[in-house]
Design a protein around this motif. Structure first.
Motif, PDB file in Angstrom:
ATOM      1  N   LYS A  16      46.570   4.730  39.520  1.00  0.00           N
ATOM      2  CA  LYS A  16      45.311   5.421  39.231  1.00  0.00           C
ATOM      3  C   LYS A  16      45.520   6.926  39.352  1.00  0.00           C
ATOM      4  O   LYS A  16      46.139   7.395  40.310  1.00  0.00           O
ATOM      5  N   LEU A  49      41.902  -4.933  36.847  1.00  0.00           N
ATOM      6  CA  LEU A  49      40.870  -3.938  36.543  1.00  0.00           C
ATOM      7  C   LEU A  49      39.809  -3.905  37.637  1.00  0.00           C
ATOM      8  O   LEU A  49      39.390  -2.827  38.068  1.00  0.00           O
ATOM      9  N   SER A  54      37.477  -0.865  37.851  1.00  0.00           N
ATOM     10  CA  SER A  54      37.163  -0.766  36.433  1.00  0.00           C
ATOM     11  C   SER A  54      36.737  -2.145  35.914  1.00  0.00           C
ATOM     12  O   SER A  54      36.505  -3.058  36.682  1.00  0.00           O
ATOM     13  N   SER A  55      36.646  -2.266  34.597  1.00  0.00           N
ATOM     14  CA  SER A  55      36.279  -3.542  33.979  1.00  0.00           C
ATOM     15  C   SER A  55      36.760  -3.552  32.539  1.00  0.00           C
ATOM     16  O   SER A  55      37.164  -2.512  31.995  1.00  0.00           O
ATOM     17  N   GLN A  58      35.591  -0.974  30.088  1.00  0.00           N
ATOM     18  CA  GLN A  58      36.067   0.396  30.271  1.00  0.00           C
ATOM     19  C   GLN A  58      37.508   0.587  29.784  1.00  0.00           C
ATOM     20  O   GLN A  58      38.114   1.626  30.026  1.00  0.00           O
ATOM     21  N   ALA A 111      42.712   1.979  31.351  1.00  0.00           N
ATOM     22  CA  ALA A 111      41.243   1.918  31.424  1.00  0.00           C
ATOM     23  C   ALA A 111      40.676   3.064  32.244  1.00  0.00           C
ATOM     24  O   ALA A 111      41.321   3.583  33.152  1.00  0.00           O
ATOM     25  N   VAL A 113      38.207   4.535  35.080  1.00  0.00           N
ATOM     26  CA  VAL A 113      37.768   4.025  36.393  1.00  0.00           C
ATOM     27  C   VAL A 113      36.424   4.620  36.714  1.00  0.00           C
ATOM     28  O   VAL A 113      36.157   5.761  36.460  1.00  0.00           O
TER      29      VAL A 113
END
Length: 113
Positions: A16, A49, A54-55, A58, A111, A113
């Motif tokens: 990240k 994720l 996140s998901s 995203q 992705a 965050v």
């Protein structure tokens, strides 16, 4: 600040930095169909994720490697059902020799965050 999760000497499963999560490539269970391996990859992606904060809605970019491009349609059936409507990421798909001969698909995700 850079945050690395599940790190070994070779790699981290999640990195990240500046509001972005970079996931290492995810593969499916060896011996299964391309559809089954794709489902397994995407299940692993979702868990990573979530851990990263996140998901799947995203996801910014996805890179899909197939051992054989003739499996493109089968992989896409699973992918298209998984991606949330209106949240399709930038995506590339190509053919590559994967780490082990029984592997049919690998998916790499970036992705927000």
């Amino acid at each position: 600040m850079i945050e690395r999760l599940h790190s070994s000497a070779r790699m981290s499963k999640i990195v990240k930095h500046n509001g972005v999560a970079y996931l290492c490539g995810q593969v499916g269970i060896a011996g299964d169909s391309v559809a089954d391996q794709t489902r397994e990859c995407l299940s692993r992606v979702e868990k990573l994720l979530e851990e990263a904060g996140s998901s799947k809605s995203q996801i910014l970019q996805a890179i899909v490697w197939l051992a054989d491009m003739s499996d493109f349609a089968e992989m896409n059936e699973v992918w298209d059902a998984w991606v949330p409507e209106g949240h399709a990421p930038a995506r590339a798909c190509g053919e590559a020799k994967l780490a082990r001969p029984e592997l049919k698909v690998e998916i790499i995700i970036t992705a927000a965050v």
